[in-house]
Motif scaffolding. Structure first.
Motif, PDB file in Angstrom:
ATOM      1  N   LYS A  18      88.295  32.455 -60.957  1.00 49.80           N
ATOM      2  CA  LYS A  18      88.242  32.374 -62.118  1.00 49.80           C
ATOM      3  C   LYS A  18      87.433  32.458 -63.247  1.00 49.80           C
ATOM      4  O   LYS A  18      87.112  32.853 -64.245  1.00 49.80           O
ATOM      5  N   ALA A  19      86.558  31.313 -62.850  1.00 52.97           N
ATOM      6  CA  ALA A  19      84.842  31.343 -63.337  1.00 52.97           C
ATOM      7  C   ALA A  19      83.985  32.759 -62.967  1.00 52.97           C
ATOM      8  O   ALA A  19      83.234  33.803 -63.840  1.00 52.97           O
ATOM      9  N   ALA A  20      84.548  33.254 -61.664  1.00 57.17           N
ATOM     10  CA  ALA A  20      83.548  35.185 -62.029  1.00 57.17           C
ATOM     11  C   ALA A  20      83.730  36.098 -62.390  1.00 57.17           C
ATOM     12  O   ALA A  20      83.755  36.831 -63.055  1.00 57.17           O
ATOM     13  N   ARG A  21      85.993  35.908 -62.715  1.00 60.81           N
ATOM     14  CA  ARG A  21      86.293  36.864 -63.739  1.00 60.81           C
ATOM     15  C   ARG A  21      86.108  36.482 -64.825  1.00 60.81           C
ATOM     16  O   ARG A  21      85.940  38.001 -66.119  1.00 60.81           O
ATOM     17  N   GLN A  22      85.650  35.485 -65.181  1.00 57.61           N
ATOM     18  CA  GLN A  22      84.959  35.163 -67.005  1.00 57.61           C
ATOM     19  C   GLN A  22      83.750  35.436 -67.212  1.00 57.61           C
ATOM     20  O   GLN A  22      82.974  35.121 -68.304  1.00 57.61           O
ATOM     21  N   ASP A  23      82.994  36.006 -65.906  1.00 58.92           N
ATOM     22  CA  ASP A  23      81.431  35.705 -65.567  1.00 58.92           C
ATOM     23  C   ASP A  23      81.624  34.276 -66.377  1.00 58.92           C
ATOM     24  O   ASP A  23      79.947  34.922 -67.578  1.00 58.92           O
ATOM     25  N   ARG A  24      81.621  33.411 -66.186  1.00 56.99           N
ATOM     26  CA  ARG A  24      80.754  31.685 -67.007  1.00 56.99           C
ATOM     27  C   ARG A  24      80.949  30.664 -65.483  1.00 56.99           C
ATOM     28  O   ARG A  24      81.620  31.155 -64.288  1.00 56.99           O
ATOM     29  N   ASP A  25      79.925  29.773 -66.020  1.00 59.75           N
ATOM     30  CA  ASP A  25      79.573  28.244 -65.200  1.00 59.75           C
ATOM     31  C   ASP A  25      80.919  27.556 -64.615  1.00 59.75           C
ATOM     32  O   ASP A  25      81.563  27.524 -65.639  1.00 59.75           O
ATOM     33  N   VAL A  26      80.487  27.805 -63.442  1.00 61.29           N
ATOM     34  CA  VAL A  26      82.306  27.171 -62.738  1.00 61.29           C
ATOM     35  C   VAL A  26      82.741  25.541 -63.225  1.00 61.29           C
ATOM     36  O   VAL A  26      83.507  25.434 -63.608  1.00 61.29           O
ATOM     37  N   SER A  27      81.209  24.894 -63.576  1.00 60.66           N
ATOM     38  CA  SER A  27      81.783  23.884 -63.800  1.00 60.66           C
ATOM     39  C   SER A  27      82.187  23.206 -65.591  1.00 60.66           C
ATOM     40  O   SER A  27      83.001  22.468 -65.812  1.00 60.66           O
ATOM     41  N   LEU A  28      81.751  24.493 -65.993  1.00 65.67           N
ATOM     42  CA  LEU A  28      82.450  24.522 -67.730  1.00 65.67           C
ATOM     43  C   LEU A  28      83.685  24.845 -67.789  1.00 65.67           C
ATOM     44  O   LEU A  28      84.401  24.578 -67.857  1.00 65.67           O
ATOM     45  N   VAL A  29      84.413  25.918 -66.838  1.00 63.36           N
ATOM     46  CA  VAL A  29      85.501  26.218 -66.306  1.00 63.36           C
ATOM     47  C   VAL A  29      86.193  25.384 -66.100  1.00 63.36           C
ATOM     48  O   VAL A  29      87.505  24.883 -66.947  1.00 63.36           O
ATOM     49  N   ALA A  30      86.367  24.408 -65.193  1.00 61.59           N
ATOM     50  CA  ALA A  30      86.876  23.504 -64.709  1.00 61.59           C
ATOM     51  C   ALA A  30      86.840  22.618 -65.927  1.00 61.59           C
ATOM     52  O   ALA A  30      87.925  21.867 -66.324  1.00 61.59           O
TER      53      ALA A  30
END
Length: 84
Positions: A18-30
């Motif tokens: 999910k984080a990769a698809r959004q090109d975002r940091d995994v901690s922020l997505v979580a």
């Protein structure tokens, strides 16, 4: 103080994807996902309490119907067969 959460490999993979698809940091997505779930939980609890209170108020005001009437409405609403 940071909180450490251990995820199953499958859940970690979903989160990382999910984080990769959004090109975002995994901690922020979580963090955003947890915030959304916790906010939803509060809203659902408040709605349930409000509904229960409304039901109690209606009962006290003698504004209610029989179970038979309720069951008939639900059967019509959801196209259910009547009990034998």
């Amino acid at each position: 103080m940071p909180i450490v959460i251990i995820l199953s490999p499958e859940l970690e993979a979903l989160l990382r994807n999910k984080a990769a698809r959004q090109d975002r940091d995994v901690s922020l997505v979580a963090s955003e996902l947890l915030t959304s779930v916790l906010e939803w939980e509060v809203q659902e609890s408040e709605a349930a309490i409000k509904g229960i209170q409304q039901g109690l108020d209606d009962f006290e005001a003698r504004q209610f119907r029989s179970f038979h009437e309720f069951a008939q409405e639900q059967r019509r609403k959801y196209n259910l067969l009547a009990d034998s």
